[in-house]
Design an enzyme around this catalytic site. Sequence first.
Site: not given
Length: 248
Positions: A156, A160
């Site tokens: 993640y 990002k």
Amino acid sequence: MNRLTDKTALITGGSRGIGEAIALRLAREGANIAVCASQSTEAAEVVAEKIREQGREAIVRQTDVSNAESVEALVKTVLDTWGKIDILVNNAGITRDNLLMRMKEDEWDAVLGVNLKGAYHCIKAVIRPMMKARTGRIINVSSVVGLTGNAGQINYAASKSGLIGLTKSVARELASRNITANAIAPGFIPTDMTAKLNDKIQEQLIAQIPLGKLGSPDDVAAATAFLASDDAAYITGQVLVVDGGMVM
């Protein structure tokens, strides 16, 4: 305030949480909205109906943003409906949390496929009509985790962080056509994702936030509306952190 009157916005991950708040805020400011959902469109239809109640137009499309053909079909539908795409908000995102030593390759691939590759597909699909119109706003929803990293979320965090690099590169490539690209990095916002955290963890998180509270999806939506408007016409390649001062 109608800063987006007659604009057309495409929002991925628009059926709930931050995406829903963004869709409703942009509609309130005058935009027509294409609500993109990854799975069931039932929730997206509810959002679309709320948009129509505000007097704006809305369409719903089920799309796998990790698949280029699916995204191209989505963009074609929007262009066939309104003839233009003024604003793209890449909000679609998933998590598959695990420690690095235990993370399976499919957990890595799934998160990078939706969160980062999905944004790449969407941007690539909309830039031709935006370049033809010589205007456009691209807004990528990143995360403070993309700035700080987070144990148990390497997939993640990587996705990002990658969105931030993608944003800056797109901003450089498209600036000459009057197209801006910016990222928003929300802090801890109550959504379906954060609902998995227990009370103790949430209390620990709040203790790290100078403003002493979690944010709301509306806080992120307000920042998005600003970046989508002419008020932000001279802003590109930036990361707007909406986190109550936590990263600071």
